[in-house]
Each structure stands twice: as structure tokens, then as C-alpha cells.
Design an enzyme around this catalytic site. Sequence first.
Site, PDB file in Angstrom:
ATOM      1  N   GLU A 175      -5.132   1.817   2.785  1.00 43.49           N
ATOM      2  CA  GLU A 175      -4.966   0.737   3.762  1.00 43.49           C
ATOM      3  C   GLU A 175      -5.064   1.266   5.180  1.00 43.49           C
ATOM      4  O   GLU A 175      -5.609   0.591   6.068  1.00 43.49           O
ATOM      5  CB  GLU A 175      -3.614   0.048   3.546  1.00 43.49           C
ATOM      6  CG  GLU A 175      -3.398  -1.212   4.376  1.00 43.49           C
ATOM      7  CD  GLU A 175      -2.731  -0.961   5.729  1.00 43.49           C
ATOM      8  OE1 GLU A 175      -2.582  -1.927   6.504  1.00 43.49           O
ATOM      9  OE2 GLU A 175      -2.355   0.187   6.011  1.00 43.49           O
ATOM     10  N   GLU A 176      -4.528   2.445   5.413  1.00 40.87           N
ATOM     11  CA  GLU A 176      -4.434   2.953   6.782  1.00 40.87           C
ATOM     12  C   GLU A 176      -5.794   3.322   7.372  1.00 40.87           C
ATOM     13  O   GLU A 176      -5.942   3.382   8.589  1.00 40.87           O
ATOM     14  CB  GLU A 176      -3.503   4.169   6.840  1.00 40.87           C
ATOM     15  CG  GLU A 176      -2.053   3.886   6.475  1.00 40.87           C
ATOM     16  CD  GLU A 176      -1.333   2.989   7.479  1.00 40.87           C
ATOM     17  OE1 GLU A 176      -1.959   2.590   8.488  1.00 40.87           O
ATOM     18  OE2 GLU A 176      -0.149   2.684   7.247  1.00 40.87           O
TER      19      GLU A 176
ATOM     20  N   ASP B 156       3.960  -5.855   3.774  1.00 41.08           N
ATOM     21  CA  ASP B 156       3.703  -4.668   4.591  1.00 41.08           C
ATOM     22  C   ASP B 156       4.696  -4.656   5.740  1.00 41.08           C
ATOM     23  O   ASP B 156       5.522  -5.571   5.883  1.00 41.08           O
ATOM     24  CB  ASP B 156       2.268  -4.694   5.110  1.00 41.08           C
ATOM     25  CG  ASP B 156       1.716  -3.308   5.413  1.00 41.08           C
ATOM     26  OD1 ASP B 156       2.516  -2.382   5.655  1.00 41.08           O
ATOM     27  OD2 ASP B 156       0.478  -3.152   5.421  1.00 41.08           O
TER      28      ASP B 156
ATOM     29  N   HIS C  22       4.095   4.369  12.734  1.00 40.65           N
ATOM     30  CA  HIS C  22       3.187   5.521  12.697  1.00 40.65           C
ATOM     31  C   HIS C  22       3.729   6.722  13.452  1.00 40.65           C
ATOM     32  O   HIS C  22       2.976   7.488  14.046  1.00 40.65           O
ATOM     33  CB  HIS C  22       1.793   5.120  13.199  1.00 40.65           C
ATOM     34  CG  HIS C  22       1.109   4.142  12.307  1.00 40.65           C
ATOM     35  ND1 HIS C  22      -0.176   3.684  12.551  1.00 40.65           N
ATOM     36  CD2 HIS C  22       1.506   3.532  11.147  1.00 40.65           C
ATOM     37  CE1 HIS C  22      -0.525   2.831  11.593  1.00 40.65           C
ATOM     38  NE2 HIS C  22       0.484   2.723  10.737  1.00 40.65           N
TER      39      HIS C  22
ATOM     40  N   HIS D  91       0.841  -1.201   0.000  1.00 38.59           N
ATOM     41  CA  HIS D  91       0.000   0.000   0.000  1.00 38.59           C
ATOM     42  C   HIS D  91       0.873   1.246   0.000  1.00 38.59           C
ATOM     43  O   HIS D  91       1.978   1.263   0.552  1.00 38.59           O
ATOM     44  CB  HIS D  91      -0.992   0.008   1.168  1.00 38.59           C
ATOM     45  CG  HIS D  91      -0.404   0.198   2.530  1.00 38.59           C
ATOM     46  ND1 HIS D  91      -0.199   1.437   3.083  1.00 38.59           N
ATOM     47  CD2 HIS D  91       0.017  -0.696   3.461  1.00 38.59           C
ATOM     48  CE1 HIS D  91       0.309   1.311   4.299  1.00 38.59           C
ATOM     49  NE2 HIS D  91       0.456   0.027   4.557  1.00 38.59           N
TER      50      HIS D  91
END
Length: 350
Positions: A206-207, A229, A323, A65
Site C-alpha cells: 500500500e505504501e 487504515d 510515517h 495493509h
Amino acid sequence: MPEFSVDLALLQTLTAIPGVSGREQPVAEFIQKNLPREFDCAIDGLGNLTAHLPGSGPKLVLLTHMDEVGLIVQQIKPNGFLSVERIGGISIRALPGSRMDLWTETGKLPAQIGLLPGHLDKGDPPKLESLYVDIGARSAQQAAEMGVQIGDVLTWPHQFQQTSPNRVSCKALDDRLGCFALMLLAQRVSNLQLNVDLTLAFSVQEENMLSGSLPIMRRIEPDIVIGIDGTLVFDTPDLDHQQSGIQLGCGPVLKWMDAIRGKLAAYLPDLRLSRQIRRLAINHNLPLQQEVMTGLTTAITPVPYQANGIRTAALSLPIRYHHTPIESADLDDLAVLIDLVQLVILENSL
């Protein structure tokens, strides 16, 4: 196996591009521009990029992604400060005192997340609703004159660092490092006769939703999908082996399960395919870690339930500090992942 070489300038540019969920177009354009011409590229209506290399045998999709976590402007206050909402699971703990890039219709503005002075801080954990963005505006009118509008987005500023010869740190390694892996893989296989009909898929959203790749699956109707990922590591002092022994520099990770409890988001791979990947790694002396993970899931999660059912597996790149602006990865893990996926592509018994 081919020798591994990596163009860090390419990775640095790829991670610098702003691309929060729903705003991935600049990322897709950059990736498409840097793929070998042997691949037939297309971007669908949602923004997913696919790159197809014809071959005989089953239809294989390698799925990553492009989007990153960020913030979106929710309100412009009368005093010129901004309130925000999250896009994806950006770390709230890492936000107070952080510099941010604010992306408006006319360009980029510097921004910062306010926080209490240490003299007044009582140590309460930060809450999203109490955070505010300072762009230097004295009023809502001045903010508007600067080009700020509701719906503009913020990302971490890009500060790419090579913290050791084999390790890099910056924003958006989740999952631009996976995208980078497929770009490097494409260079290796572009002139080979393949036993699979190969599609590299660079998906969106995706997030925030996990389901951005579904238009790809409906159009291609693949036989096999392998997700690539990032995953969590547990090698830092605050997490030391709590859920697993996954570490940076010990190889990519084969996923046996993941789940976000209470959110109907969980993944189980195809058993035969996953065992086949593990066997390939063992037979070729490639280090491979394995995981059963809670607290995260990825773009592969909804894929098995599409069409008539799709066989899937998932490989992960270990990433520290998910993140946050200092996501960190080991290039040796990247090298092994590319070697392993190339073996999967060339395997005759998928």
C-alpha cells in the site's frame, strides 16, 4: 456489545516485525499464526494474506495493509557510507540523526542517519539525496563483509511505549493497528452465524503503489469492501484544526473523500453504504468522526473500479505523527472501531 480487552503484547510484537513494502512475509506469517482456526487462511503470489469465514449473504471484505514505510540501500560508497531511496513516504524531516535498523540477508545491523553538528547547521531543510547512512564501516569492502548489499532495507527501530493508559506510540501503527483491529475482530466473530461471507484481507504494497490488494479483489469478486487504515489528525499545536477537527480519542473516522492532488489518487465511497455505517454509529451511541482529506489516500482507492464495480466504504483510525518512529494512537478509538465493524458485519441490510 462484548467488553473490549486488548493484548498489548500482541500489538507490540506485530509492530516490531520488519515489513516494508514488498517484504511483508514475516508480518503475514505472524498474523496467520494468531488468527482463530475457524478462518481459512491463504497467501497469494504477491504476499497478500486472506482469512475467510463462510457465511450467508453478500461477500464482504475488510481490507487493511501490512507494509510500513522505510528506506532501501541504493549505493554503498567507497568510504563505507550508504545512500538510500525511500520506500513509501517516510518522513525525511524525521530522518537526520535517527537510529535505524538495517535488514540484510543474514540479519539486523544497527545504523544511523548522519547529520551536521549544530555548530555547522544552517537550518536548510533536509533532502533525501543529501542523506547518508552510517553503519560504522570504513570502506565498501568492510560494508560488504558486514553483509550489506544494494537492495537491503532499513526501518525505524522499534520502541513501543504506552504513553498513557489509553495511548500507545511506536513505528508502523500505520497500518499494523488496522491489522490488529481485524485480528481482535476475528476473535469476536469466529463462532457466530454471519449474514455475510466474510474475508479479512491483509494486503501488501500500500505504501508504494496502493494496488497490492487487487489480486484479492479479482479472486474473491466481493460485493462490498470496507477499508481500515490510519488517517491524519489535526489536534497538535502545529496543525490545530487546519484541515479538520479530527482528534485522538474521539472515535474512528468515516471517510467521505481523500486525494493526493496531482497524482491521480483519489477516493470517493459508496454513498448508501457510508450513510448506513454512520447511522449504525448514531443508533448505537458510538463516537464517529468524519473526514474529507487531502494529502493522503489508502489501499481502498483502486478497489471500486475492479470487476463490475465494487461498493466500498472506508473507516480510519486517527494516528499522530504519520510515517515517523513515534506514530501515536488512542486505544479507545480502536475499541469503537471494532464495535462498529462488528455491527456492520451483523447488519442484515448490507
